[in-house]
Design an enzyme around this catalytic site. Structure first.
Site, PDB file in Angstrom:
ATOM      1  N   HIS A 166       1.802   4.474  -2.996  1.00  0.00           N
ATOM      2  CA  HIS A 166       1.740   5.940  -2.926  1.00  0.00           C
ATOM      3  C   HIS A 166       2.966   6.544  -3.623  1.00  0.00           C
ATOM      4  O   HIS A 166       2.856   7.544  -4.331  1.00  0.00           O
ATOM      5  CB  HIS A 166       1.700   6.412  -1.468  1.00  0.00           C
ATOM      6  CG  HIS A 166       0.350   6.253  -0.816  1.00  0.00           C
ATOM      7  ND1 HIS A 166      -0.820   6.675  -1.406  1.00  0.00           N
ATOM      8  CD2 HIS A 166      -0.014   5.720   0.382  1.00  0.00           C
ATOM      9  CE1 HIS A 166      -1.851   6.419  -0.595  1.00  0.00           C
ATOM     10  NE2 HIS A 166      -1.388   5.830   0.489  1.00  0.00           N
ATOM     11  N   HIS A 170       0.843  -1.208   0.000  1.00  0.00           N
ATOM     12  CA  HIS A 170       0.000   0.000   0.000  1.00  0.00           C
ATOM     13  C   HIS A 170       0.878   1.258   0.000  1.00  0.00           C
ATOM     14  O   HIS A 170       0.703   2.157  -0.828  1.00  0.00           O
ATOM     15  CB  HIS A 170      -0.918  -0.023   1.233  1.00  0.00           C
ATOM     16  CG  HIS A 170      -1.743   1.210   1.403  1.00  0.00           C
ATOM     17  ND1 HIS A 170      -3.104   1.236   1.161  1.00  0.00           N
ATOM     18  CD2 HIS A 170      -1.402   2.477   1.791  1.00  0.00           C
ATOM     19  CE1 HIS A 170      -3.558   2.466   1.375  1.00  0.00           C
ATOM     20  NE2 HIS A 170      -2.552   3.231   1.776  1.00  0.00           N
ATOM     21  N   GLU A 171       1.829   1.300   0.912  1.00  0.00           N
ATOM     22  CA  GLU A 171       2.673   2.494   1.029  1.00  0.00           C
ATOM     23  C   GLU A 171       3.578   2.670  -0.185  1.00  0.00           C
ATOM     24  O   GLU A 171       3.774   3.781  -0.678  1.00  0.00           O
ATOM     25  CB  GLU A 171       3.489   2.446   2.324  1.00  0.00           C
ATOM     26  CG  GLU A 171       2.643   2.581   3.593  1.00  0.00           C
ATOM     27  CD  GLU A 171       1.782   3.838   3.596  1.00  0.00           C
ATOM     28  OE1 GLU A 171       2.250   4.891   3.134  1.00  0.00           O
ATOM     29  OE2 GLU A 171       0.619   3.766   4.037  1.00  0.00           O
ATOM     30  N   GLU A 195      -6.097   6.475  -2.129  1.00  0.00           N
ATOM     31  CA  GLU A 195      -6.100   5.415  -1.118  1.00  0.00           C
ATOM     32  C   GLU A 195      -6.607   4.092  -1.701  1.00  0.00           C
ATOM     33  O   GLU A 195      -6.056   3.025  -1.430  1.00  0.00           O
ATOM     34  CB  GLU A 195      -6.951   5.827   0.090  1.00  0.00           C
ATOM     35  CG  GLU A 195      -6.308   6.901   0.957  1.00  0.00           C
ATOM     36  CD  GLU A 195      -4.959   6.475   1.513  1.00  0.00           C
ATOM     37  OE1 GLU A 195      -4.712   5.270   1.676  1.00  0.00           O
ATOM     38  OE2 GLU A 195      -4.130   7.366   1.758  1.00  0.00           O
TER      39      GLU A 195
HETATM   40 ZN   LIG Z   1      -2.468   5.276   2.103  1.00  0.00          ZN
END
Ligand SMILES: [Zn+2]
Length: 303
Positions: free
Chosen positions: A164, A160-161, A217
């Site tokens: 980004h 997830h990170e 997100e």
């Molecule tokens: Zn996030």
């Protein structure tokens, strides 16, 4: 100087034109193949990526700024004796998981091949994690302990990170911020000299406090799910992860939750996309090392 080196690395317009001309025939010839590949791409379905505005700073600039801020953060942690040593079992664990995911990041952003990826563990009770532009990752001790994260769950957060950074969400947000701060009209001059450059540096100072949009997100959840599945981590653990987040939230909510609210909608999107990555996970070589949360002693004598 920052401004000097990013100007240097901007693509040379003349060279670009030549490349575009030379490539045209090739693109035509391979079009049917490319279309076929696009149709059968296995994995999550996401849009074409962040929408950069004319005020979004160049990727090189954001990555340099990020590297500096990351070093400052590490220095602060070190001076308070809060930076875990490279030989710490949980640092070894985080590096191992991150290295498994890394080869699958390049398909999302070619620049990631040349990033100086870094993973650090900060001995803070705060339950948080981030990956700054250019692949600068930090996990906070509180996240690993408060949620007793298993390896697969760490891989989901890691993915997830990383997303980004890969999808340049920070750069996109900096462009939006510049627009709301009334910098419209400065145009390209903003990225070169004088006052414009200083304003840009001011924006960079907020890299760690940037808030991402809901779309960003969702993208991070889904691409992260795919990165982890390709690396051999069970996609179903994305659900257990968010269940843990939710149940912990009743007591002392993890800091991660304030920027990543757990909602039925979020869980629903993840659940819907698990079948899209199940095959990738089934066929993926599985991790040859298993660690476990701090204190479990799996594959480590301490920690
Ligand atoms: Zn996030």
């Amino acid at each position: 100087m920052v401004s000097h080196s990013f100007v240097e690395s901007l693509p040379h317009p003349g060279r670009r034109r030549v490349l575009a001309g030379a490539g045209a025939g090739l693109v035509m010839a391979s079009l049917p193949v490319a279309t076929a590949i696009a149709q059968v791409r296995e994995g999550v379905q996401v849009g074409s990526g962040s929408a950069m505005s004319a005020l979004s700073p160049p990727a090189e600039y954001v990555e340099q700024e990020s590297a500096q801020q990351y070093q400052q953060l590490l220095q602060q942690a070190r001076s308070r004796n809060l930076l875990a040593q490279p030989q710490h079992p949980q640092v070894i664990r985080l590096n191992y998981i991150s290295e498994r995911l890394r080869p699958f990041t390049y398909m999302w952003n070619e620049r990631a091949r040349s990033w100086q990826w870094e993973v650090n563990l900060i001995g803070s009770k705060e339950a948080n994690a981030f990956c700054m532009p250019g692949g600068k990752i930090a996990f906070f001790w509180g996240l690993l302990t408060q949620l007793k994260l298993e390896d697969d769950e760490v891989a989901m957060i890691m993915g997830h990170e990383m997303t980004h950074a890969l999808r340049e969400h920070a750069r996109e947000q900096m462009g939006k911020q510049a627009a709301t701060q009334g910098l419209i009209g400065l145009g390209a001059a903003l990225f070169g000299l004088g006052a414009g450059g200083r304003q840009l540096a001011g924006m960079g100072g907020q890299l760690l406090s940037l808030k991402y949009s809901r779309d960003d997100e969702t993208e991070a959840d889904l691409i992260g799910l795919e990165l982890a599945a390709r690396a051999g981590y069970d996609p179903n653990s994305a659900l257990t992860l968010w269940q843990k987040m939710q149940s912990t939230a009743q007591g002392a909510p993890p800091a991660f939750l304030s920027s990543h609210p757990s909602s039925p909608e979020r869980m629903g999107k993840i659940r819907d996309n698990i079948p899209n990555v199940q095959g990738l996970f089934d066929r993926a070589p599985k991790p040859d090392r298993r660690f476990g949360p701090p204190g479990t002693g799996v594959n480590s004598g301490h920690g």
